[in-house]
Design an enzyme around this catalytic site. Structure first.
Site, PDB file in Angstrom:
ATOM      1  N   ASP A 156     -12.076   4.793  -0.914  1.00  0.00           N
ATOM      2  CA  ASP A 156     -12.854   4.207   0.166  1.00  0.00           C
ATOM      3  C   ASP A 156     -14.026   5.150   0.445  1.00  0.00           C
ATOM      4  O   ASP A 156     -13.968   6.344   0.137  1.00  0.00           O
ATOM      5  CB  ASP A 156     -11.994   4.012   1.415  1.00  0.00           C
ATOM      6  CG  ASP A 156     -12.690   3.078   2.405  1.00  0.00           C
ATOM      7  OD1 ASP A 156     -12.256   2.991   3.546  1.00  0.00           O
ATOM      8  OD2 ASP A 156     -13.699   2.459   2.016  1.00  0.00           O
ATOM      9  N   ASP A 212      -4.951  -3.253   0.315  1.00  0.00           N
ATOM     10  CA  ASP A 212      -4.439  -1.895   0.577  1.00  0.00           C
ATOM     11  C   ASP A 212      -3.958  -1.875   2.008  1.00  0.00           C
ATOM     12  O   ASP A 212      -4.554  -2.539   2.875  1.00  0.00           O
ATOM     13  CB  ASP A 212      -5.537  -0.832   0.400  1.00  0.00           C
ATOM     14  CG  ASP A 212      -6.272  -0.588   1.721  1.00  0.00           C
ATOM     15  OD1 ASP A 212      -7.248  -1.308   1.978  1.00  0.00           O
ATOM     16  OD2 ASP A 212      -5.822   0.281   2.492  1.00  0.00           O
ATOM     17  N   CYS A 231      17.231  -5.724  -5.099  1.00  0.00           N
ATOM     18  CA  CYS A 231      16.070  -4.824  -5.199  1.00  0.00           C
ATOM     19  C   CYS A 231      16.405  -3.710  -6.185  1.00  0.00           C
ATOM     20  O   CYS A 231      17.495  -3.138  -6.148  1.00  0.00           O
ATOM     21  CB  CYS A 231      15.720  -4.245  -3.825  1.00  0.00           C
ATOM     22  SG  CYS A 231      14.381  -3.035  -3.887  1.00  0.00           S
ATOM     23  N   CYS A 273      15.024  -0.731  -6.489  1.00  0.00           N
ATOM     24  CA  CYS A 273      14.615   0.633  -6.100  1.00  0.00           C
ATOM     25  C   CYS A 273      15.852   1.515  -5.935  1.00  0.00           C
ATOM     26  O   CYS A 273      16.969   1.028  -5.751  1.00  0.00           O
ATOM     27  CB  CYS A 273      13.800   0.589  -4.806  1.00  0.00           C
ATOM     28  SG  CYS A 273      14.784   0.606  -3.304  1.00  0.00           S
ATOM     29  N   CYS A 330      18.207   0.861  -2.884  1.00  0.00           N
ATOM     30  CA  CYS A 330      19.056  -0.341  -2.934  1.00  0.00           C
ATOM     31  C   CYS A 330      20.051  -0.278  -4.083  1.00  0.00           C
ATOM     32  O   CYS A 330      21.125  -0.871  -4.016  1.00  0.00           O
ATOM     33  CB  CYS A 330      18.182  -1.586  -3.070  1.00  0.00           C
ATOM     34  SG  CYS A 330      17.121  -1.835  -1.646  1.00  0.00           S
ATOM     35  N   HIS A 376      11.356   2.209  -1.338  1.00  0.00           N
ATOM     36  CA  HIS A 376      11.785   0.799  -1.201  1.00  0.00           C
ATOM     37  C   HIS A 376      10.617  -0.078  -0.742  1.00  0.00           C
ATOM     38  O   HIS A 376      10.367  -1.157  -1.278  1.00  0.00           O
ATOM     39  CB  HIS A 376      12.931   0.659  -0.197  1.00  0.00           C
ATOM     40  CG  HIS A 376      13.176  -0.790   0.134  1.00  0.00           C
ATOM     41  ND1 HIS A 376      13.863  -1.634  -0.717  1.00  0.00           N
ATOM     42  CD2 HIS A 376      12.742  -1.543   1.178  1.00  0.00           C
ATOM     43  CE1 HIS A 376      13.859  -2.864  -0.193  1.00  0.00           C
ATOM     44  NE2 HIS A 376      13.182  -2.841   0.946  1.00  0.00           N
TER      45      HIS A 376
HETATM   46  C1  LIG Z   1      -6.278  -1.079   8.588  1.00  0.00           C
HETATM   47  N1  LIG Z   1      -7.382  -1.944   8.728  1.00  0.00           N
HETATM   48  C2  LIG Z   1      -8.536  -1.679   8.065  1.00  0.00           C
HETATM   49  N2  LIG Z   1      -8.735  -0.651   7.214  1.00  0.00           N
HETATM   50  C3  LIG Z   1     -10.048  -0.754   6.829  1.00  0.00           C
HETATM   51  C4  LIG Z   1     -10.811   0.064   5.992  1.00  0.00           C
HETATM   52  C5  LIG Z   1     -10.225   1.302   5.450  1.00  0.00           C
HETATM   53  C6  LIG Z   1      -9.232   1.167   4.445  1.00  0.00           C
HETATM   54  C7  LIG Z   1      -8.823   2.611   4.342  1.00  0.00           C
HETATM   55  O1  LIG Z   1      -8.107   3.026   5.472  1.00  0.00           O
HETATM   56  C8  LIG Z   1      -6.739   3.147   5.197  1.00  0.00           C
HETATM   57  O2  LIG Z   1      -6.069   2.033   5.754  1.00  0.00           O
HETATM   58  C9  LIG Z   1      -6.059   2.151   7.178  1.00  0.00           C
HETATM   59  C10 LIG Z   1      -6.664   3.182   3.703  1.00  0.00           C
HETATM   60  O3  LIG Z   1      -6.376   4.498   3.327  1.00  0.00           O
HETATM   61  C11 LIG Z   1      -7.573   5.138   2.853  1.00  0.00           C
HETATM   62  C12 LIG Z   1      -7.314   5.721   1.481  1.00  0.00           C
HETATM   63  C13 LIG Z   1      -8.004   6.155   3.875  1.00  0.00           C
HETATM   64  O4  LIG Z   1      -8.559   4.151   2.702  1.00  0.00           O
HETATM   65  C14 LIG Z   1      -8.043   2.919   3.182  1.00  0.00           C
HETATM   66  C15 LIG Z   1     -12.191  -0.218   5.806  1.00  0.00           C
HETATM   67  N3  LIG Z   1     -12.950   0.593   4.999  1.00  0.00           N
HETATM   68  C16 LIG Z   1     -14.276   0.345   4.885  1.00  0.00           C
HETATM   69  N4  LIG Z   1     -15.067   1.142   4.104  1.00  0.00           N
HETATM   70  N5  LIG Z   1     -14.894  -0.711   5.507  1.00  0.00           N
HETATM   71  C17 LIG Z   1     -14.179  -1.570   6.281  1.00  0.00           C
HETATM   72  O5  LIG Z   1     -14.791  -2.512   6.873  1.00  0.00           O
HETATM   73  C18 LIG Z   1     -12.754  -1.335   6.459  1.00  0.00           C
HETATM   74  C19 LIG Z   1     -11.970  -2.190   7.267  1.00  0.00           C
HETATM   75  C20 LIG Z   1     -10.619  -1.877   7.451  1.00  0.00           C
HETATM   76  N6  LIG Z   1      -9.645  -2.443   8.216  1.00  0.00           N
END
Ligand SMILES: CNc1nc2c(CC[C@H]3O[C@@H](OC)[C@@H]4OC(C)(C)O[C@@H]43)c3nc(N)[nH]c(=O)c3cc2[nH]1
Length: 372
Positions: free
Chosen positions: A92, A266, A304, A306, A309, A335
């Site tokens: 990211d 993710d 499962c 894993c 389990c 898990h």
């Molecule tokens: C939970 N909701 C949520 N997460 C978002 C992310 C980050 C996604 C990152 O945050 C982590 O998930 C919380 C993950 O782990 C790492 C590795 C830090 O990266 C992932 C977003 N990232 C960018 N660049 N732009 C967005 O509009 C955006 C929107 C999101 N909404």
């Protein structure tokens, strides 16, 4: 050398069965990407992550630029070598984490200046610096530097934020160093406003990206508004490119988004929940801290594969959690990641068989049963 490309094998409604080819291997889609924020999927060794069926993991510009530093990871051979993960890595771009983690942030047209949440040291992120960091890390998939619009936001606030991200998308594309098997994804913004989402999608398509993420969701808007925003956004995105819904989600979020044409996900939930005694099963989540498990000889989930389990009882998992033994979070994290990979495998099979709507209904009915 592998060229970065997306193959689509079948469709079922808006859902797609595909494969994404990268320099470090292929990813079957729809795919769930375990989060490896600080160069590790917390509580799991890379071999175990691979054993769940996961083919790609996430890293993050914000966390790794602060500690241990992108230049240091580059000197040590890059993120794949550093964390011993030979498969694809998506990183990211850091914007989201700056706004959610850093202290004393100053955001302007050039980028964002902030103080590290570790030691207060001052740092700067811009589209150019974010692209350089992700290149130093060796990411197979680079995310454009964007601002994740806070929720709630007025139409005017969402428009301003989205248009800043679109200007940063132009600069991200200009700064991205093309390499065989490496792709750059643009990120659609626009809050929950369909017209702004359409403007953002058009802007990104005009710039041209290897994949398109839907950002600015899973920020508290709720499932209904998220799905409505997907309905307004995903049909505008190119069919021959992968779509990535950032930060999503619970199993029902993922199923609903796959039905709407999303290919990649993710979320920290399976790993974070694994550390807080919450287990994902086909019959909903199970809190293993609950005393009702203390004499239960059954596995957490029948069928499962894993280690938790296959080799242990609910009573034992409950004991580990109550005793605050490290093996507890390790087994539950494994898990949960396995459960998410099994869901994606079942979704891919259902799309291939043209029965994804029926599968979604069956999954929802099972989850509604609740644990026994
Ligand atoms: C939970 N909701 C949520 N997460 C978002 C992310 C980050 C996604 C990152 O945050 C982590 O998930 C919380 C993950 O782990 C790492 C590795 C830090 O990266 C992932 C977003 N990232 C960018 N660049 N732009 C967005 O509009 C955006 C929107 C999101 N909404």
């Amino acid at each position: 050398m592998t060229s970065f490309r997306y193959e689509r094998f079948a469709t079922d409604g808006a859902a797609r069965l595909g494969r994404l080819h990268t320099a470090h291997g292929a990813i079957d889609t729809p795919a769930f990407m375990p989060v490896g924020t600080a160069a590790t999927v917390k509580a799991m060794q890379p071999e175990s992550v691979a054993a769940t069926g996961a083919q790609i993991v996430l890293g993050n510009t914000y966390h790794l630029m602060l500690r241990p530093g992108a230049e240091r990871i580059d000197r040590l051979g890059g993120l794949h070598r550093f964390m011993n993960w030979s498969g694809p890595i998506l990183t990211d771009s850091g914007g989201f984490q700056v706004m959610s983690l850093a202290k004393l942030r100053k955001l302007d047209e050039n980028g964002v200046t902030f103080q590290s949440h570790h030691d207060g040291s001052s740092h700067h992120l811009s589209p150019e610096r974010s692209m350089e960091i992700q290149r130093l890390l060796g990411a197979d998939i680079t995310m454009a530097f964007d601002e994740c619009t806070p929720f709630p936001a007025t139409p005017a606030q969402a428009a301003d934020s989205m248009r800043l991200s679109m200007r940063w998308a132009v600069r991200s594309k200009a700064a991205f160093v093309e390499r065989p098997g490496h792709g750059l994804f643009g990120i659609v913004q626009g809050g929950i406003y369909s017209d702004l989402r359409a403007e953002s999608a058009r802007a990104l398509i005009d710039i041209g990206f290897d994949g398109y993420a839907v950002g600015g969701l899973a920020v508290g808007e709720g499932q209904e508004a998220m799905f409505a925003t997907l309905d307004a956004t995903v049909p505008l995105l190119p069919e021959d490119r992968p779509r990535y819904l950032m930060g999503v989600g619970r199993p029902s979020d993922i199923v609903g988004a796959v039905l709407r044409g999303i290919d990649m996900f993710d979320c920290v939930m399976p790993t974070r929940s694994g550390r807080t005694a919450q287990a994902f099963t086909r019959r909903g989540t199970v809190n293993l801290r609950n005393a009702r498990h203390q004499d239960d000889p059954r596995p957490l989930e029948e069928g499962c594969a894993c280690p938790a389990c296959r080799s242990y009882s609910r009573a034992y998992l409950h004991h580990l959690i109550r005793s605050e033994e490290i093996l507890g979070p390790m087994l539950l994290t494994w898990h949960n990641i396995q459960a998410y990979q099994d869901l994606m495998r079942d979704l891919r099979a259902a799309i291939g068989a043209g029965r994804v709507a029926a599968f979604a209904a069956e999954a929802a009915a099972r989850e509604a049963l609740g644990d026994i």
